[in-house]
Design an enzyme around this catalytic site. Structure first.
Site, PDB file in Angstrom:
ATOM      1  N   ASP A  36       0.846  -1.208   0.000  1.00  0.00           N
ATOM      2  CA  ASP A  36       0.000   0.000   0.000  1.00  0.00           C
ATOM      3  C   ASP A  36       0.878   1.254   0.000  1.00  0.00           C
ATOM      4  O   ASP A  36       0.591   2.225  -0.691  1.00  0.00           O
ATOM      5  CB  ASP A  36      -1.030   0.007   1.155  1.00  0.00           C
ATOM      6  CG  ASP A  36      -0.459  -0.051   2.555  1.00  0.00           C
ATOM      7  OD1 ASP A  36       0.744  -0.357   2.723  1.00  0.00           O
ATOM      8  OD2 ASP A  36      -1.223   0.217   3.513  1.00  0.00           O
ATOM      9  N   SER A  67     -11.893   2.807  28.762  1.00  0.00           N
ATOM     10  CA  SER A  67     -11.790   1.661  27.859  1.00  0.00           C
ATOM     11  C   SER A  67     -11.919   0.364  28.642  1.00  0.00           C
ATOM     12  O   SER A  67     -11.210   0.159  29.633  1.00  0.00           O
ATOM     13  CB  SER A  67     -10.442   1.685  27.138  1.00  0.00           C
ATOM     14  OG  SER A  67     -10.238   0.439  26.498  1.00  0.00           O
ATOM     15  N   GLY A 119      -2.750  -7.902  14.791  1.00  0.00           N
ATOM     16  CA  GLY A 119      -2.516  -7.475  13.411  1.00  0.00           C
ATOM     17  C   GLY A 119      -3.807  -7.400  12.611  1.00  0.00           C
ATOM     18  O   GLY A 119      -3.791  -7.412  11.387  1.00  0.00           O
ATOM     19  N   SER A 121      -5.802  -4.840  12.871  1.00  0.00           N
ATOM     20  CA  SER A 121      -6.077  -3.396  12.775  1.00  0.00           C
ATOM     21  C   SER A 121      -6.948  -2.810  13.861  1.00  0.00           C
ATOM     22  O   SER A 121      -7.884  -2.054  13.597  1.00  0.00           O
ATOM     23  CB  SER A 121      -6.724  -3.063  11.427  1.00  0.00           C
ATOM     24  OG  SER A 121      -5.727  -2.844  10.524  1.00  0.00           O
ATOM     25  N   SER A 122      -6.615  -3.134  15.112  1.00  0.00           N
ATOM     26  CA  SER A 122      -7.389  -2.524  16.191  1.00  0.00           C
ATOM     27  C   SER A 122      -7.201  -1.014  16.208  1.00  0.00           C
ATOM     28  O   SER A 122      -8.132  -0.279  16.555  1.00  0.00           O
ATOM     29  CB  SER A 122      -7.021  -3.134  17.538  1.00  0.00           C
ATOM     30  OG  SER A 122      -5.655  -3.027  17.753  1.00  0.00           O
ATOM     31  N   SER A 123      -6.048  -0.509  15.800  1.00  0.00           N
ATOM     32  CA  SER A 123      -5.874   0.942  15.903  1.00  0.00           C
ATOM     33  C   SER A 123      -6.652   1.679  14.819  1.00  0.00           C
ATOM     34  O   SER A 123      -7.277   2.706  15.100  1.00  0.00           O
ATOM     35  CB  SER A 123      -4.400   1.352  15.942  1.00  0.00           C
ATOM     36  OG  SER A 123      -3.805   1.165  14.713  1.00  0.00           O
ATOM     37  N   GLU A 155      -2.339   8.595  12.499  1.00  0.00           N
ATOM     38  CA  GLU A 155      -1.256   7.613  12.698  1.00  0.00           C
ATOM     39  C   GLU A 155       0.098   8.217  12.314  1.00  0.00           C
ATOM     40  O   GLU A 155       1.058   8.129  13.065  1.00  0.00           O
ATOM     41  CB  GLU A 155      -1.484   6.368  11.824  1.00  0.00           C
ATOM     42  CG  GLU A 155      -2.665   5.530  12.204  1.00  0.00           C
ATOM     43  CD  GLU A 155      -2.363   4.556  13.335  1.00  0.00           C
ATOM     44  OE1 GLU A 155      -1.274   4.600  13.919  1.00  0.00           O
ATOM     45  OE2 GLU A 155      -3.267   3.746  13.643  1.00  0.00           O
ATOM     46  N   ASP A 167      -5.447   0.044   5.937  1.00  0.00           N
ATOM     47  CA  ASP A 167      -6.274  -0.317   7.093  1.00  0.00           C
ATOM     48  C   ASP A 167      -7.389   0.699   7.316  1.00  0.00           C
ATOM     49  O   ASP A 167      -8.546   0.336   7.557  1.00  0.00           O
ATOM     50  CB  ASP A 167      -5.416  -0.397   8.360  1.00  0.00           C
ATOM     51  CG  ASP A 167      -4.279  -1.394   8.212  1.00  0.00           C
ATOM     52  OD1 ASP A 167      -4.301  -2.169   7.239  1.00  0.00           O
ATOM     53  OD2 ASP A 167      -3.359  -1.380   9.047  1.00  0.00           O
TER      54      ASP A 167
HETATM   55  C1  GLA Z   1       0.072  -2.521   8.407  1.00  0.00           C
HETATM   56  C2  GLA Z   1      -0.088  -1.108   7.885  1.00  0.00           C
HETATM   57  C3  GLA Z   1      -0.703  -1.108   6.477  1.00  0.00           C
HETATM   58  C4  GLA Z   1       0.034  -2.070   5.542  1.00  0.00           C
HETATM   59  C5  GLA Z   1       0.235  -3.433   6.202  1.00  0.00           C
HETATM   60  C6  GLA Z   1       1.109  -4.345   5.387  1.00  0.00           C
HETATM   61  O1  GLA Z   1      -1.183  -3.094   8.621  1.00  0.00           O
HETATM   62  O2  GLA Z   1      -0.897  -0.338   8.739  1.00  0.00           O
HETATM   63  O3  GLA Z   1      -0.709   0.206   5.974  1.00  0.00           O
HETATM   64  O4  GLA Z   1       1.248  -1.522   5.118  1.00  0.00           O
HETATM   65  O5  GLA Z   1       0.811  -3.317   7.492  1.00  0.00           O
HETATM   66  O6  GLA Z   1       0.510  -4.656   4.166  1.00  0.00           O
END
Ligand code: GLA
Length: 384
Positions: A36, A67, A119, A121-123, A155, A167
């Site tokens: 990305d 939280s 991994g 994407s909680s954030s 971020e 994400d």
């Molecule tokens: C993390 C980053 C994304 C992407 C992935 C790897 O999730 O937040 O932007 O780069 O790693 O594909």
């Protein structure tokens, strides 16, 4: 989870009158990893584990936030003009207030179902969820792509994480039962029905405590920039490495460093694989999709070197099973989750077998999740 968040809100803030509820999903990336930020194609899905918010304005300039994931920190209060970072979860709120120029106080309780460090994407889920909630309770609207771009700024500029847009984009724009094929340079996208027929997407968490992830991630990003500079110093004028779709060998010969050569090979090949995978998914050719997933993992393992023994153990254990069409790590890597496409009828047995292999080699158990593909961030109703 929403019930717990709602009850906590009434306990802390007296009643829940005028409060509103929001949900923002997490994500799983099917393919298109670490490209990305190189302007490539990615193919993620939003998933039905994510972050729940109960929130309302409080007629002051104070933020009062709690939280369920950090109960020991208790209720945290600060003024909306206070930008000092305290290395805790509420720093994110300060980043959102600053980037989205929020000018009112609010009370919020947050609870999430995305496991920490998984991994998934909680954030991005937290950030897009809270930003969307704040804009909504202020009776305003925001375009979802703009929301994703601004969340990435939180971020990059406030939290110091140099992530790409994937994400934030998927948790804002995701659609039930669909993957999206997203061009991360032009931010053009299309939905593709995520239908695996007799197969299911299994997610397995390494449960590795992740350390150094951000610094290794930033290192890969920097290596990508070095490669781009090398090529452009040789007379090209590429904006992104993923603009390169053919003649890989011609460009490889200009890169005089074995590590950078490997990184380049991953970036270019992963972009092409993602396009092929999108075609396969559209044609419901799950066998080809699975093969591309496995090729992606091998490229991330050998050329991009972002996997590690935990992810490799899971993925290769999956691949050694019959009825596995493909498997790979997903997300930033160095731990976190792997995905595999399995015959639905084999899931129970496979989980047991892979759990044992992993436990014997790594010393602790993985966790497994079967998720549904969900919509992007939205307001939800609470019914007792
Ligand atoms: C993390 C980053 C994304 C992407 C992935 C790897 O999730 O937040 O932007 O780069 O790693 O594909």
């Amino acid at each position: 989870m929403l019930k717990l968040v709602y009850e906590e809100f009434s306990r802390l803030f007296g009643n829940e009158k005028d409060s509103r509820c929001f949900f923002c999903p997490g994500r799983v990336n099917i393919i298109g990893e670490h490209i990305d930020y190189n302007g490539g194609y990615v193919m993620p899905c939003a998933i039905d584990i994510g972050t729940y918010f109960v929130i309302r304005k409080n007629d002051s300039s104070q933020v009062r936030a709690y939280s369920l994931q950090f109960p020991k920190l208790g209720l945290i209060s600060f003024d909306i003009n206070d930008k000092t970072k305290q290395k805790q979860w509420t720093d994110f709120i300060k980043g959102i207030i600053s980037i989205f120029k929020i000018d009112f106080g609010f009370d919020v309780v947050v609870g999430g179902t995305i496991p920490h460090s998984s991994g998934l994407s909680s954030s991005a889920s937290f950030c897009a969820g809270l930003a969307y909630a704040l804009i909504s309770i202020d009776n305003k609207t925001i375009d979802r792509i703009e929301l994703a771009k601004q969340c990435r700024r939180v971020e990059n500029e406030f939290m110091g994480v140099n992530c790409g847009i994937m994400d934030q984009f998927i948790v804002c724009v995701g659609k039930k039962d669909s993957a999206i094929l997203l061009n991360c340079d032009r931010l053009e996208y299309e939905y593709i029905p995520f239908d695996l027929k007799d197969y299911a997407l299994l997610i397995a968490n390494t449960n590795k405590i992740r350390q150094l992830t951000d610094s290794k991630y930033n290192q890969r990003k920097q290596e990508s920039e070095e490669i781009l500079a090398i090529l452009n110093n040789n007379g090209y004028s590429f904006e992104n490495l993923c603009d390169i779709r053919d003649d890989m060998d011609k460009y490889l010969s200009l890169i005089d460093n074995e590590i950078l050569k490997k990184r380049f090979r991953h970036i270019v090949s992963e972009n092409l694989r993602t396009l092929k995978a999108a075609k396969a998914l559209k044609e419901k050719d799950i066998i080809t999709l699975g093969k591309l997933l496995t090729e992606s993992h091998l490229s991330l393992e050998n050329d991009y070197e972002v996997t590690g023994v935990e992810l490799d153990t899971l993925v290769h254990a999956f691949l050694n099973e019959d009825d596995c069409l493909g498997a790979r790590m997903t997300g930033a890597g160095f731990g976190g989750c792997a995905i595999a496409i399995f015959k639905k009828s084999r899931l129970v047995e496979v989980k047991e077998k892979v759990k044992k292999i992993y436990q014997d080699k790594i010393g602790y158990e993985p966790s497994f999740y079967e998720v549904s593909i969900s919509d992007g961030v939205k307001e939800i109703e609470y019914h007792e």
